[in-house]
Motif scaffolding. Structure first.
Motif, PDB file in Angstrom:
ATOM      1  N   ILE A  62       0.726  -1.136   0.042  1.00  0.00           N
ATOM      2  CA  ILE A  62      -0.188   0.158  -0.029  1.00  0.00           C
ATOM      3  C   ILE A  62       0.718   1.068   0.032  1.00  0.00           C
ATOM      4  N   LYS A  63       1.961   1.304   0.726  1.00  0.00           N
ATOM      5  CA  LYS A  63       2.751   2.289   0.901  1.00  0.00           C
ATOM      6  C   LYS A  63       3.344   2.638  -0.649  1.00  0.00           C
ATOM      7  N   ILE A  64       3.851   1.508  -1.137  1.00  0.00           N
ATOM      8  CA  ILE A  64       4.240   1.707  -2.641  1.00  0.00           C
ATOM      9  C   ILE A  64       3.353   2.453  -3.574  1.00  0.00           C
ATOM     10  N   VAL A  65       2.184   1.856  -3.586  1.00  0.00           N
ATOM     11  CA  VAL A  65       1.194   2.443  -4.474  1.00  0.00           C
ATOM     12  C   VAL A  65       1.039   3.870  -4.087  1.00  0.00           C
ATOM     13  N   ASN A  66       0.728   4.129  -2.752  1.00  0.00           N
ATOM     14  CA  ASN A  66       0.342   5.578  -2.442  1.00  0.00           C
ATOM     15  C   ASN A  66       1.724   6.438  -2.928  1.00  0.00           C
ATOM     16  N   ASP A  67       2.804   6.064  -2.492  1.00  0.00           N
ATOM     17  CA  ASP A  67       4.102   6.751  -3.019  1.00  0.00           C
ATOM     18  C   ASP A  67       4.111   6.825  -4.375  1.00  0.00           C
ATOM     19  N   GLU A  68       3.965   5.910  -5.392  1.00  0.00           N
ATOM     20  CA  GLU A  68       3.985   6.197  -6.739  1.00  0.00           C
ATOM     21  C   GLU A  68       3.043   7.076  -7.372  1.00  0.00           C
ATOM     22  N   LEU A  69       1.781   6.978  -6.946  1.00  0.00           N
ATOM     23  CA  LEU A  69       0.640   7.820  -7.090  1.00  0.00           C
ATOM     24  C   LEU A  69       0.922   9.060  -6.980  1.00  0.00           C
ATOM     25  N   THR A  70       1.328   9.425  -5.699  1.00  0.00           N
ATOM     26  CA  THR A  70       1.689  10.784  -5.283  1.00  0.00           C
ATOM     27  C   THR A  70       2.830  11.700  -6.063  1.00  0.00           C
ATOM     28  N   ASN A  71       4.058  10.406  -6.587  1.00  0.00           N
ATOM     29  CA  ASN A  71       4.869  11.024  -7.111  1.00  0.00           C
ATOM     30  C   ASN A  71       4.539  11.319  -8.500  1.00  0.00           C
ATOM     31  N   LEU A  72       3.775  10.353  -9.255  1.00  0.00           N
ATOM     32  CA  LEU A  72       3.402  10.768 -10.280  1.00  0.00           C
ATOM     33  C   LEU A  72       2.633  11.912 -10.790  1.00  0.00           C
ATOM     34  N   MET A  73       2.082  12.339  -9.727  1.00  0.00           N
ATOM     35  CA  MET A  73       1.120  13.732  -9.710  1.00  0.00           C
ATOM     36  C   MET A  73       1.809  14.839  -9.132  1.00  0.00           C
ATOM     37  N   GLY A  74       2.929  14.705  -9.031  1.00  0.00           N
ATOM     38  CA  GLY A  74       4.207  15.865  -8.550  1.00  0.00           C
ATOM     39  C   GLY A  74       4.002  15.934  -6.955  1.00  0.00           C
ATOM     40  N   SER A  75       5.274  15.660  -6.275  1.00  0.00           N
ATOM     41  CA  SER A  75       5.470  15.518  -5.004  1.00  0.00           C
ATOM     42  C   SER A  75       4.979  17.129  -4.500  1.00  0.00           C
ATOM     43  N   ALA A  76       5.527  17.936  -5.203  1.00  0.00           N
ATOM     44  CA  ALA A  76       5.780  19.318  -4.536  1.00  0.00           C
ATOM     45  C   ALA A  76       4.281  20.008  -4.800  1.00  0.00           C
ATOM     46  N   ASN A  77       4.019  21.103  -4.228  1.00  0.00           N
ATOM     47  CA  ASN A  77       3.120  21.758  -4.282  1.00  0.00           C
ATOM     48  C   ASN A  77       3.191  22.893  -5.265  1.00  0.00           C
ATOM     49  N   SER A  78       2.710  22.709  -6.503  1.00  0.00           N
ATOM     50  CA  SER A  78       3.296  23.700  -7.600  1.00  0.00           C
ATOM     51  C   SER A  78       2.586  25.064  -7.629  1.00  0.00           C
ATOM     52  N   GLN A  79       3.072  26.323  -7.574  1.00  0.00           N
ATOM     53  CA  GLN A  79       2.805  27.561  -7.720  1.00  0.00           C
ATOM     54  C   GLN A  79       2.632  28.304  -8.905  1.00  0.00           C
ATOM     55  N   LEU A  80       1.885  28.933  -9.135  1.00  0.00           N
ATOM     56  CA  LEU A  80       2.023  29.897 -10.239  1.00  0.00           C
ATOM     57  C   LEU A  80       3.238  30.576 -10.660  1.00  0.00           C
ATOM     58  N   SER A  81       3.725  30.746 -11.736  1.00  0.00           N
ATOM     59  CA  SER A  81       5.012  31.568 -11.918  1.00  0.00           C
ATOM     60  C   SER A  81       4.633  32.983 -12.363  1.00  0.00           C
TER      61      SER A  81
END
Ligand SMILES: Nc1nc2c(ncn2[C@@H]2O[C@H](COP(=O)(O)OP(=O)(O)OP(=O)(O)O)[C@@H](O)[C@H]2O)c(=O)[nH]1
Ligand SMILES: Nc1nc2c(ncn2[C@@H]2O[C@H](COP(=O)(O)OP(=O)(O)OP(=O)(O)O)[C@@H](O)[C@H]2O)c(=O)[nH]1
Ligand SMILES: [Mg+2]
Ligand SMILES: [Mg+2]
Lengths: 307, 288
Positions: A76-95
């Motif tokens: 479960i941890k692997i699934v969750n990590d991979e999913l989160t990684n795919l969607m971008g771990s950092a909180n992206s901001q506007l440039s």
């Protein structure tokens, strides 16, 4: 109901495995099969799911799970990590441009939520103390300009329009000039909804892009979108090289698998989510929350404890 | 990518080149159905049925498998009973945000007007910015009367006024717009039920026809939409919009099989003529 489908199924699968000590490859296959179904039921694109499950399988079968004392938790941890990684771990901001005007262009299919989002963004950026100009470039949809004007009025932001008989490229050109002369910091361009296969209208976006070189080109995607989300996102990205995504209508009960599909095919991050029709219903994106939502696991941590 | 050709080509390829009906064959079939948004459950049902029929009918010819699958889907989509419409009629158009309700109303108005019916529109979306202006512009283009009020007015009372006007003017078809709403918002759904009751109260004067608009681009969530809207306002039919894109709109298949709501029209563009009657065979042909 469907929402906790996966967590229940996974718990059942892992319950059977509890006390067994180690997982076999077959056990992991069974677990990843459940994960595959859950992702498909959440509308994640078939091909994205296939790749994803393959990756999970590989990682799970690798020593880190098989050697682990708590293999269920590990999967479960692997699934969750991979999913989160795919969607971008950092909180992206506007440039924002450090010098001169920052321009933001909103694009997407018909009815995705562009005009509403333009109002929401204007409101957000205005509240950060910047002078914002909304630009009405949808010259096709009946009352599209009026819609933007009503929103602008609500938040006291000016709307630039040349009516609907001037071409969008000329409109943005004049709008930028107007913005410079009147010391606006930010220009937000609302464009008409269009199909990604409509060559003429896709070219129109390209011309607008070439004219103003936007700081941000944000693709608006309806969170309820199904399998075709990848085709849409890919086409817009190929044509325009988008800088980010806004996922709208996330206040519904959709699992929102489109989020995973579009980020994995474009590699671009979701910068905001729309969570309602009101002007303040715009939030920043949290990949971890989205991962749990797509998997139908309200609370991954509690699941890990139970596994 | 032009999926229409790809899709059909794919199944042809599948049938021609895989030597036996092995797991791989059915896996690829699964992929085709899932990618058309039929959803996991319906996809499995169709695959199981296909397996059965291949066995029962002892089908060896792979070409025939294609027509078997098509037939299975067509059986789901085809209607046993034909809905007959009686005039005067009130059409209530509902659906989630941005699916194409207002545009569909313009298309329907155009259709009925062409058939020589007297049509009236009701601007029942008093919530979204410039929604009233949007439908008013359509009414002007179509040269059709409209009953409207300002943004923020009570939608049920706009519909009530429109019903009275329709009676007085001897209208054949009154088409009512409503604001887009997500089906998980209870307050908005009860507002819709109220609008529904206002129309039902006039049942001695009109036949009522509740139409759900679904976006072909949407995935499995459309099943929830159909379910909940059907509870709030008993649905008589579905319009599937935006089929001019690359989405297949396969989501109507689980909806039809579960809820038995017929699909009546499809939307294939943004103009008033871009409406077609739904035809199961054509739809299935486009699917595969
Ligand atoms: N519930 C909900 N509704 C939203 C959200 N964002 C937009 N909407 C609604 O979705 C519908 C379509 O929004 P618009 O802003 O008109 O979409 P658009 O992309 O500009 O549409 P076109 O210009 O026709 O392509 C409207 O009813 C909006 O109120 C959201 O985050 N949540
Ligand atoms: N390509 C295509 N676009 C469509 C179709 N039907 C509607 N649209 C477009 O989709 C967008 C939304 O349409 P509307 O009719 O405003 O949708 P709505 O459901 O009334 O939206 P809300 O009232 O905001 O909930 C507009 O840009 C329409 O032009 C269709 O069949 N094909
Ligand atoms: Mg718009
Ligand atoms: Mg509308």
């Amino acid at each position: 109901m469907i929402f906790d489908g996966l967590s229940n199924k996974l718990q059942d699968t892992f319950k059977k495995l509890k006390g067994k000590g180690k997982l076999s490859e077959k056990d992991i296959k069974e677990a990843t099969r459940e994960i595959k179904i859950a992702l498909l039921e959440a509308d994640v694109n078939f091909k994205v799911v296939k790749d994803f499950v393959k990756k999970i399988n590989e990682r799970s079968i690798g020593s880190e799970v098989l050697q682990s004392l708590t293999p269920g938790q590990q999967v479960i941890k692997i699934v969750n990590d991979e999913l989160t990684n795919l969607m971008g771990s950092a909180n992206s901001q506007l440039s924002f441009n450090s010098k001169g005007i920052t321009s933001i262009m909103l694009v997407g299919l018909q009815g995705a939520g562009k005009t509403t989002t333009a109002g929401k963004l204007a409101n957000l950026i205005k509240s950060q103390g910047k002078k914002v100009l909304l630009v009405a470039c949808d010259i096709y949809r009946p009352a599209a300009i009026k819609q933007l004007q009503v929103l602008g009025e609500q938040i006291d932001v000016s709307v630039f329009s040349l009516g609907n008989s001037t071409s969008p490229v000329s409109i943005v050109k004049s709008a930028m000039k107007h913005a410079k002369e009147n010391y606006f910091d930010i220009v937000i361009v609302d464009t008409a909804g269009r199909l990604h296969i409509d060559e003429e209208l896709m070219n129109e976006l390209k011309y607008i892009k070439d004219e103003i070189s936007p700081t941000e080109i944000l693709l608006n995607v309806d969170a309820m979108t199904g399998q075709d989300a990848v085709t849409v996102a890919e086409s817009f990205d190929e044509k325009l090289d988008i800088t980010g995504i806004i996922l709208t209508k996330l206040d519904g009960d959709t699992r929102g698998g489109a989020a995973l599909s579009i980020t994995s095919v474009t590699g671009k991050h979701i910068k905001f989510v729309g969570v309602g029709e009101k002007i303040t219903d715009l939030e920043s994106f949290h990949p971890d929350r989205m991962a749990s939502r797509i998997l139908g696991m309200g609370d991954v941590l509690s699941l890990i404890e139970k596994a | 990518v032009k999926t229409k050709n790809n899709f059909s080509g794919k199944i042809d390829q599948l049938i021609n080149y895989s030597g036996v009906y092995d797991d791989e064959f059915f896996e690829e079939l699964e992929e085709i159905l899932i990618l058309a948004d039929l959803g996991v459950e319906t996809t499995n049902t169709i695959i199981n049925k296909t397996r059965e029929r291949i066995q029962i009918d002892n089908i060896k010819d792979k070409e025939k498998v294609k027509s078997v699958i098509k037939e299975i889907v067509r059986e789901i989509l085809i209607d046993d009973e034909v809905t007959s419409f009686k005039y005067p009629m009130v059409i209530l158009v509902v659906g989630v945000n941005g699916v194409g309700k207002t545009t569909t109303i313009a298309k329907l108005a155009n259709l009925y007007k062409k058939q020589g019916k007297k049509v009236l529109l009701a601007a029942g979306d008093t919530f979204r910015a410039a929604a009233v202006e949007q439908i008013t512009i359509w009414s002007q283009r179509l040269n059709i009367d409209i009953i409207r009020n300002d943004q923020g007015a009570d939608p049920a009372s706009v519909i009530y006024d429109a019903l009275q006007a329709a009676k007085a003017r001897k209208t054949d078809v009154l088409i009512c717009d409503t604001a887009g709403r997500l089906h998980n918002k209870d307050n908005l759904m009860s507002e819709l039920s109220k609008i529904n009751r206002v129309i039902a109260n006039e049942s001695e004067f009109f036949t009522q026809y509740n139409l759900l608009v679904l976006d072909a681009t949407s995935g499995t969530n459309a099943v929830n939409q159909a379910n909940v809207f059907n509870q709030a306002t008993k649905l008589d039919g579905i319009v599937l919009t935006k089929l001019d894109g690359t989405s297949k709109g396969g989501i109507v298949i689980p909806i039809k099989s579960q809820l038995k709501i017929p699909i009546h029209f499809i939307g294939v563009g943004e103009q008033m003529d871009d409406l077609q009657e739904f035809d199961a065979s054509t739809f299935v042909d486009a699917l595969f």
